[in-house]
Design a protein around this motif. Structure first.
Motif, PDB file in Angstrom:
ATOM      1  N   VAL A 117      12.064   7.709   4.761  1.00  0.00           N
ATOM      2  CA  VAL A 117      11.598   7.670   3.368  1.00  0.00           C
ATOM      3  C   VAL A 117      10.086   7.454   3.322  1.00  0.00           C
ATOM      4  CG1 VAL A 117      11.642   6.267   1.259  1.00  0.00           C
ATOM      5  CG2 VAL A 117      13.782   6.957   2.332  1.00  0.00           C
ATOM      6  N   ALA A 118       9.603   6.494   4.107  1.00  0.00           N
ATOM      7  CA  ALA A 118       8.170   6.217   4.130  1.00  0.00           C
ATOM      8  C   ALA A 118       7.392   7.380   4.737  1.00  0.00           C
ATOM      9  CB  ALA A 118       7.894   4.926   4.902  1.00  0.00           C
ATOM     10  N   ALA A 119       7.962   8.009   5.761  1.00  0.00           N
ATOM     11  CA  ALA A 119       7.286   9.148   6.383  1.00  0.00           C
ATOM     12  C   ALA A 119       7.131  10.301   5.406  1.00  0.00           C
ATOM     13  CB  ALA A 119       8.059   9.601   7.622  1.00  0.00           C
ATOM     14  N   GLY A 120       8.028  10.374   4.415  1.00  0.00           N
ATOM     15  CA  GLY A 120       7.938  11.417   3.399  1.00  0.00           C
ATOM     16  C   GLY A 120       6.959  11.101   2.285  1.00  0.00           C
ATOM     17  N   GLY A 121       6.264   9.961   2.355  1.00  0.00           N
ATOM     18  CA  GLY A 121       5.246   9.621   1.371  1.00  0.00           C
ATOM     19  C   GLY A 121       5.652   8.582   0.357  1.00  0.00           C
ATOM     20  N   ASP A 151      14.129  10.612  -6.039  1.00  0.00           N
ATOM     21  CA  ASP A 151      13.012  10.460  -5.096  1.00  0.00           C
ATOM     22  C   ASP A 151      11.899   9.592  -5.681  1.00  0.00           C
ATOM     23  OD1 ASP A 151      14.174  12.021  -3.078  1.00  0.00           O
ATOM     24  OD2 ASP A 151      13.488  13.865  -4.038  1.00  0.00           O
ATOM     25  N   PRO A 152      12.160   8.312  -5.929  1.00  0.00           N
ATOM     26  CA  PRO A 152      11.152   7.446  -6.558  1.00  0.00           C
ATOM     27  C   PRO A 152       9.937   7.236  -5.664  1.00  0.00           C
ATOM     28  CG  PRO A 152      12.971   6.144  -5.700  1.00  0.00           C
ATOM     29  CD  PRO A 152      13.394   7.575  -5.572  1.00  0.00           C
ATOM     30  N   ASP A 153       8.801   6.966  -6.298  1.00  0.00           N
ATOM     31  CA  ASP A 153       7.580   6.685  -5.544  1.00  0.00           C
ATOM     32  C   ASP A 153       7.681   5.353  -4.818  1.00  0.00           C
ATOM     33  OD1 ASP A 153       6.272   9.017  -6.424  1.00  0.00           O
ATOM     34  OD2 ASP A 153       5.731   8.050  -8.310  1.00  0.00           O
ATOM     35  N   LEU A 154       8.411   4.403  -5.401  1.00  0.00           N
ATOM     36  CA  LEU A 154       8.561   3.066  -4.816  1.00  0.00           C
ATOM     37  C   LEU A 154      10.038   2.711  -4.739  1.00  0.00           C
ATOM     38  CD1 LEU A 154       7.519   0.259  -3.877  1.00  0.00           C
ATOM     39  CD2 LEU A 154       7.386  -0.369  -6.310  1.00  0.00           C
ATOM     40  N   LEU A 155      10.454   2.266  -3.564  1.00  0.00           N
ATOM     41  CA  LEU A 155      11.822   1.826  -3.348  1.00  0.00           C
ATOM     42  C   LEU A 155      11.796   0.325  -3.079  1.00  0.00           C
ATOM     43  CD1 LEU A 155      14.578   3.324  -3.172  1.00  0.00           C
ATOM     44  CD2 LEU A 155      14.280   3.369  -0.692  1.00  0.00           C
ATOM     45  N   ARG A 191       0.819  -1.202   0.000  1.00  0.00           N
ATOM     46  CA  ARG A 191       0.000   0.000   0.000  1.00  0.00           C
ATOM     47  C   ARG A 191       0.860   1.263   0.000  1.00  0.00           C
ATOM     48  NH1 ARG A 191      -3.368  -2.581   5.010  1.00  0.00           N
ATOM     49  NH2 ARG A 191      -4.370  -4.285   3.842  1.00  0.00           N
ATOM     50  N   PRO A 192       0.306   2.386  -0.427  1.00  0.00           N
ATOM     51  CA  PRO A 192       1.081   3.633  -0.488  1.00  0.00           C
ATOM     52  C   PRO A 192       1.604   4.055   0.887  1.00  0.00           C
ATOM     53  CG  PRO A 192      -0.973   3.848  -1.726  1.00  0.00           C
ATOM     54  CD  PRO A 192      -1.063   2.557  -0.971  1.00  0.00           C
ATOM     55  N   GLY A 193       2.854   4.511   0.921  1.00  0.00           N
ATOM     56  CA  GLY A 193       3.426   5.095   2.119  1.00  0.00           C
ATOM     57  C   GLY A 193       3.809   4.125   3.212  1.00  0.00           C
ATOM     58  N   GLU A 194       3.800   2.824   2.946  1.00  0.00           N
ATOM     59  CA  GLU A 194       4.148   1.869   3.989  1.00  0.00           C
ATOM     60  C   GLU A 194       5.520   1.254   3.726  1.00  0.00           C
ATOM     61  OE1 GLU A 194       1.445  -1.393   4.315  1.00  0.00           O
ATOM     62  OE2 GLU A 194       1.907  -2.229   2.351  1.00  0.00           O
ATOM     63  N   VAL A 195       6.086   0.674   4.784  1.00  0.00           N
ATOM     64  CA  VAL A 195       7.279  -0.162   4.656  1.00  0.00           C
ATOM     65  C   VAL A 195       6.787  -1.598   4.744  1.00  0.00           C
ATOM     66  CG1 VAL A 195       9.535  -0.759   5.578  1.00  0.00           C
ATOM     67  CG2 VAL A 195       8.705   1.593   5.763  1.00  0.00           C
TER      68      VAL A 195
END
Length: 311
Positions: A176-180, A148-152, A29-33
């Motif tokens: 990184v996740a906290a930044g979206g 700054d990729p959307d997905l790492l 899901r978006p923004g999660e690790v």
């Protein structure tokens, strides 16, 4: 997009007569690790390579950022480190990153910022061939962060790092996740996954055996009570928590009950003349859950060693 960054549906990879990945379905899901947890050889890296479009699946399907894995539109928004990082050995760490930055249409400042972000700024002028394994791994993560990729997507990102470096890397991924941004990482380090991941997928012998939050996988709250005499403590505990919620375990009693019951439980035990020796949370560790899921007798009692690393 349907609210997911990564979706795999029955993803399968077969090499001749060997099934490396067997019908894996998962969502990120978006923004999660998201932690992809499993022993070495369980199929983690093969799954990541399919999600990145590096190899074709033998069956099933996947989408990344709403599109086909490996498509140019997706690759422009994904940063990845899978297996060992590859760089020019005769160039410095900084120059290697600058080459990659220019290829992606980024400035040299982007390379310098990524180098500082992983703690390699002071060693950026050293040739890559002189880097330790941990430094090479840091440089690989820096390359993945460019733009700054959307997905790492990171395969064993703390490999080769000392304890301080591992802590730095964990903090970086949380930031990184906290930044979206969204992070999908594979690991066989239980402590690492338990500390930083919002959700976890557990893979064993190519099959996904569980997916959920760490709290979900660890199970419901429980209490461990040591008291004397045990038979009288058992009677009091069963009266408060219910007959089916109490069992004798670990030279004491295990209660399927929340911590809010503790004050009343202790008062009732003392009033009944019971000596209370210990009351504590009996939450299973992720290590216990992992070995129970991936051991020779899944679902049976875990027989895990105490080490935090699964080899």
């Amino acid at each position: 997009m349907d609210g997911t960054v990564v979706r795999a549906e029955r993803l399968t990879k077969r090499y001749a007569d060997r099934l490396a990945v067997d019908s894996v379905s998962l969502t990120v899901r978006p923004g999660e690790v998201f932690g992809f947890l499993g022993p070495n050889g369980a199929g983690k890296t093969t799954t990541l390579r399919m999600l990145l479009g590096l190899i074709r699946p033998s069956g099933g399907r996947a989408s990344v950022l709403g599109a086909r894995p490996g498509s140019p539109a997706v690759l422009a928004r994904v940063g990845a480190l899978v297996e060992g990082p590859g760089f020019y050995p005769y160039l410095s760490g900084r120059d290697n990153l600058r080459v990659l930055s220019r290829y992606r249409g980024l400035s040299d400042r982007a390379a310098d910022a990524a180098l500082d972000r992983v703690g390699l700024g002071p060693r950026g002028g050293d040739r890559f061939r002189s880097y330790s394994l941990g430094m090479k791994q840091r440089l690989g993560v820096a390359a993945a962060l460019l733009g700054d990729p959307d997905l790492l997507v990171l395969d064993e990102p703390t490999n080769g790092l000392d304890p301080a470096g591992m802590a730095d890397m964990r903090r970086l991924l949380v930031d990184v996740a906290a930044g979206g941004q969204t992070v999908l990482l594979s690991s066989h380090l239980l402590a690492e996954v338990q500390e930083i991941c919002n959700r976890v997928g557990v893979i064993a012998e190519g099959r996904l055996v569980a997916e959920g939050t760490v709290a979900d996988l660890r199970g419901a709250d429980a209490l461990l009570l040591r008291a004397h005499p045990l038979d009288r403590a058992l009677a009091v505990a069963m009266q408060l928590a219910g007959d089916d919620a109490v069992e004798v375990a670990d030279a004491g009693l295990r209660l399927d009950a929340e911590a809010s019951l503790v004050p009343r439980l202790v008062r009732e035990l003392v009033a009944d003349g019971v000596d209370v020796l210990e009351v504590r949370a009996a939450e299973r560790s992720l290590e216990e859950v992992f070995f129970q899921m991936t051991g020779p007798d899944p679902g049976g009692p875990p027989s895990a060693p105490t080490a935090q690393e699964v080899s």
